[in-house]
Motif scaffolding. Sequence first.
Motif, PDB file in Angstrom:
ATOM      1  N   THR A  95      -1.726   3.720 -32.388  1.00  0.00           N
ATOM      2  CA  THR A  95      -3.003   3.372 -32.493  1.00  0.00           C
ATOM      3  C   THR A  95      -3.362   1.723 -32.022  1.00  0.00           C
ATOM      4  N   GLN A  96      -2.542   0.754 -32.337  1.00  0.00           N
ATOM      5  CA  GLN A  96      -2.633  -0.449 -32.001  1.00  0.00           C
ATOM      6  C   GLN A  96      -2.459  -0.610 -30.569  1.00  0.00           C
ATOM      7  N   ALA A  97      -1.394   0.101 -29.838  1.00  0.00           N
ATOM      8  CA  ALA A  97      -1.254  -0.025 -28.567  1.00  0.00           C
ATOM      9  C   ALA A  97      -2.199   0.676 -27.849  1.00  0.00           C
ATOM     10  N   ALA A  98      -3.044   1.588 -28.369  1.00  0.00           N
ATOM     11  CA  ALA A  98      -4.466   2.147 -27.493  1.00  0.00           C
ATOM     12  C   ALA A  98      -5.424   1.150 -27.464  1.00  0.00           C
ATOM     13  N   ASN A  99      -5.622   0.189 -28.228  1.00  0.00           N
ATOM     14  CA  ASN A  99      -6.417  -0.967 -28.171  1.00  0.00           C
ATOM     15  C   ASN A  99      -6.508  -1.651 -26.899  1.00  0.00           C
ATOM     16  N   GLY A 100      -7.725  -2.103 -26.442  1.00  0.00           N
ATOM     17  CA  GLY A 100      -7.744  -2.755 -24.975  1.00  0.00           C
ATOM     18  C   GLY A 100      -7.553  -4.200 -25.215  1.00  0.00           C
ATOM     19  N   THR A 101      -7.610  -4.534 -26.459  1.00  0.00           N
ATOM     20  CA  THR A 101      -7.278  -6.114 -26.482  1.00  0.00           C
ATOM     21  C   THR A 101      -5.931  -6.561 -26.350  1.00  0.00           C
ATOM     22  N   ASN A 102      -4.818  -5.577 -26.274  1.00  0.00           N
ATOM     23  CA  ASN A 102      -3.437  -6.140 -26.010  1.00  0.00           C
ATOM     24  C   ASN A 102      -3.174  -6.505 -24.759  1.00  0.00           C
ATOM     25  N   SER A 103      -2.299  -7.421 -24.515  1.00  0.00           N
ATOM     26  CA  SER A 103      -1.722  -7.973 -23.350  1.00  0.00           C
ATOM     27  C   SER A 103      -1.080  -6.885 -22.643  1.00  0.00           C
ATOM     28  N   SER A 387      13.906  13.651 -32.811  1.00  0.00           N
ATOM     29  CA  SER A 387      12.636  13.327 -31.949  1.00  0.00           C
ATOM     30  C   SER A 387      12.294  14.510 -30.851  1.00  0.00           C
ATOM     31  N   ALA A 388      13.247  15.325 -30.470  1.00  0.00           N
ATOM     32  CA  ALA A 388      13.009  16.254 -29.272  1.00  0.00           C
ATOM     33  C   ALA A 388      12.220  17.443 -30.065  1.00  0.00           C
ATOM     34  N   SER A 389      12.800  17.817 -31.228  1.00  0.00           N
ATOM     35  CA  SER A 389      12.349  19.048 -31.947  1.00  0.00           C
ATOM     36  C   SER A 389      10.779  18.475 -32.531  1.00  0.00           C
ATOM     37  N   LEU A 390      10.549  17.188 -32.859  1.00  0.00           N
ATOM     38  CA  LEU A 390       9.242  16.692 -33.072  1.00  0.00           C
ATOM     39  C   LEU A 390       8.253  16.570 -32.032  1.00  0.00           C
ATOM     40  N   GLY A 391       8.865  16.576 -30.718  1.00  0.00           N
ATOM     41  CA  GLY A 391       8.019  16.406 -29.682  1.00  0.00           C
ATOM     42  C   GLY A 391       7.598  14.972 -29.373  1.00  0.00           C
ATOM     43  N   ILE A 392       8.364  13.952 -29.737  1.00  0.00           N
ATOM     44  CA  ILE A 392       8.036  12.546 -29.573  1.00  0.00           C
ATOM     45  C   ILE A 392       9.386  11.846 -28.736  1.00  0.00           C
ATOM     46  N   LYS A 393      10.022  12.603 -28.152  1.00  0.00           N
ATOM     47  CA  LYS A 393      11.139  12.074 -27.369  1.00  0.00           C
ATOM     48  C   LYS A 393      10.756  11.521 -26.197  1.00  0.00           C
ATOM     49  N   GLY A 394      11.166  10.246 -25.875  1.00  0.00           N
ATOM     50  CA  GLY A 394      10.702   9.510 -24.949  1.00  0.00           C
ATOM     51  C   GLY A 394       9.041   8.834 -24.951  1.00  0.00           C
ATOM     52  N   LEU A 395       8.735   8.774 -26.111  1.00  0.00           N
ATOM     53  CA  LEU A 395       7.317   8.560 -26.354  1.00  0.00           C
ATOM     54  C   LEU A 395       7.166   7.185 -25.706  1.00  0.00           C
ATOM     55  N   ASN A 396       6.067   6.824 -24.882  1.00  0.00           N
ATOM     56  CA  ASN A 396       5.544   5.700 -24.146  1.00  0.00           C
ATOM     57  C   ASN A 396       4.197   5.279 -24.246  1.00  0.00           C
ATOM     58  N   VAL A 397       4.195   3.891 -24.711  1.00  0.00           N
ATOM     59  CA  VAL A 397       2.902   3.466 -25.036  1.00  0.00           C
ATOM     60  C   VAL A 397       2.387   2.359 -24.257  1.00  0.00           C
ATOM     61  N   LYS A 398       2.955   2.247 -23.195  1.00  0.00           N
ATOM     62  CA  LYS A 398       2.921   0.717 -22.754  1.00  0.00           C
ATOM     63  C   LYS A 398       2.222   0.799 -21.083  1.00  0.00           C
ATOM     64  N   ASP A 399       1.587   1.727 -21.134  1.00  0.00           N
ATOM     65  CA  ASP A 399       0.847   1.749 -19.794  1.00  0.00           C
ATOM     66  C   ASP A 399      -0.388   0.833 -19.656  1.00  0.00           C
ATOM     67  N   ASP A 400      -1.008   0.416 -18.568  1.00  0.00           N
ATOM     68  CA  ASP A 400      -1.876  -0.565 -18.560  1.00  0.00           C
ATOM     69  C   ASP A 400      -3.284  -0.026 -19.148  1.00  0.00           C
ATOM     70  N   SER A 401      -3.589   1.054 -19.118  1.00  0.00           N
ATOM     71  CA  SER A 401      -4.783   1.619 -19.448  1.00  0.00           C
ATOM     72  C   SER A 401      -4.966   1.735 -21.010  1.00  0.00           C
ATOM     73  N   GLY A 402      -3.653   1.988 -21.783  1.00  0.00           N
ATOM     74  CA  GLY A 402      -3.624   2.442 -23.163  1.00  0.00           C
ATOM     75  C   GLY A 402      -3.926   3.850 -23.466  1.00  0.00           C
ATOM     76  N   ASN A 403      -4.109   4.839 -22.117  1.00  0.00           N
ATOM     77  CA  ASN A 403      -4.276   5.979 -22.398  1.00  0.00           C
ATOM     78  C   ASN A 403      -2.999   6.833 -22.707  1.00  0.00           C
ATOM     79  N   ALA A 404      -1.909   6.188 -22.405  1.00  0.00           N
ATOM     80  CA  ALA A 404      -0.510   6.627 -22.863  1.00  0.00           C
ATOM     81  C   ALA A 404      -0.719   6.852 -24.493  1.00  0.00           C
ATOM     82  N   ALA A 405      -1.064   5.590 -24.918  1.00  0.00           N
ATOM     83  CA  ALA A 405      -0.895   5.335 -26.551  1.00  0.00           C
ATOM     84  C   ALA A 405      -1.753   6.152 -27.199  1.00  0.00           C
ATOM     85  N   THR A 406      -2.895   6.524 -26.461  1.00  0.00           N
ATOM     86  CA  THR A 406      -4.137   7.414 -27.060  1.00  0.00           C
ATOM     87  C   THR A 406      -3.399   8.813 -27.156  1.00  0.00           C
ATOM     88  N   TYR A 407      -2.938   9.383 -26.011  1.00  0.00           N
ATOM     89  CA  TYR A 407      -2.420  10.476 -26.268  1.00  0.00           C
ATOM     90  C   TYR A 407      -1.016  10.631 -27.036  1.00  0.00           C
TER      91      TYR A 407
END
Length: 495
Positions: A95-103, A387-407
């Motif tokens: 949720t924090q990473a999805a915010n647009g104020t992040n560098s 993490s694979a069974s829980l569906g969060i393996k390789g979770l990425n939140v560091k794209d430029d737009s913040g959309n990855a964190a939102t998803y």
Amino acid sequence: MVVQHNMQAMNANRMLNVTTSAQSKSTEKLSSGYRINRAADDAAGLTISEKMRKQIRGLDQASTNAQDGVSSVQTAEGALTEVHSMLQRMNELATQAANGTNSKDSDRQAIQDEIDQLTTEIDRVSETTKFNETYLLKGEAGTKTINMKAHDAGLKGTLTDNGDGTATFVMDTLNAGDKVSIGGKTYTIAGAADDVGDMLTKADITTKHQDVTINGKTYKYNAGQTGSDTAPKKDTIEAGWYAETPKDSGTGANTTINADYKDIDAFKNGADGKTIAVGTKSVSVIKDADANGIDDVDSSVISKEKAYELASKELLAANQIGDTEGKAEVTNKAGNQIDLNTNKGDGTFKIKVGQAKVANSLAFSLHVGADADMTNKIQVNIDAMDSASLGIKGLNVKDDSGNAATYAVDAISDAISKVSSQRSSLGAVQNRLEHTINNLDNVVENTTTAESRIRDTDMAEEMVNYSKNNILAQAGQSMLAQANQSNQGVLSLLQ
């Protein structure tokens, strides 16, 4: 009088033997505490007692089995408590990473670093949690393929899970002038000249003479006037919509003043590249020289087909999270990837959800009865919780737009739900086992009571028998002595 057969002594001796035997049995019963010490004591009672003993000892062990089951379930559930805590922290971070104020570089990278550590720890907990050398959270031998949950990428519409690894998303109808949010950006759906005509016709501007706004400039209706060449001479003013109120030129000549837009057709013919609004409705007519579906002047204005193409890309990004097998796809109804020209979208998207290959669920049964009945088995199933069974393996939140964190927030929510479901299942098993233990202990107590009545010595009653037999033994000994003395009278006859 006879001396060869002393019947009194024989009778006294026989009765003394009977009493001694009874006294011996009473002594055995009193000293052992058991009424039945050998089969001869009570053959039927012994059979019934041993059958009860089998049940009692079996139920005692069944109760122990159930208690061991509670311990194993508590171990697994306790580990999942920490997994829950880590997932909640990951939800905060996403949720924090999805915010647009992040560098774009440093802030989201720091968040990603912590998410990576938490993901690794979830895997470690799954890999190492065990009870009596049985690993509880990493499944068992063999693998299976699981489907991720489908996601709508935050788009407005209806998502339907088909239950076969696919889903259908029907986007809300897009009309010219509608605002739509795709990937965190708001777009206006462009229209054509006909859309402008439809909007103005529905607003009934020819009757109600409403104001029409074009690119922010307001055009007001003027009823116009008929010109005259006779005094007083006046100009002809055409009825229609004017940016500024038309005025007679005052030249005395019959001059014609044309309206900026005299009717709906005039608005349609001049709509290219303009945003036309009436009331709360507006239509932006796209000007798209390069045919990319985006207005050449205002990039927030896009065609309906472009909106569907962008939506398909966002749906794909949202459904690729946790897809370790690379199976996620988003297509149109014909099964083709959506583009702007050949395979245009129509608002209905077929989603093939992501997949992950994980270990089989751990399954073991607890035997909680004294008999070889399958109803005495309580089945415990625990899914792999990595993490694979829980569906969060390789979770990425560091794209430029913040959309990855939102998803990622949606993916983490699914993981939390899965852990909650597993903990709930384990809690239900634990509650069941506790009732099972109570029932087993109750049956053991009542069966032991029944077995005691058959097998145990009634000490008070047996003591009465013992005392009686003790007195009879003394009396028998005395009578035997008297009977042996009775033959002495024969000697007086022989003198």
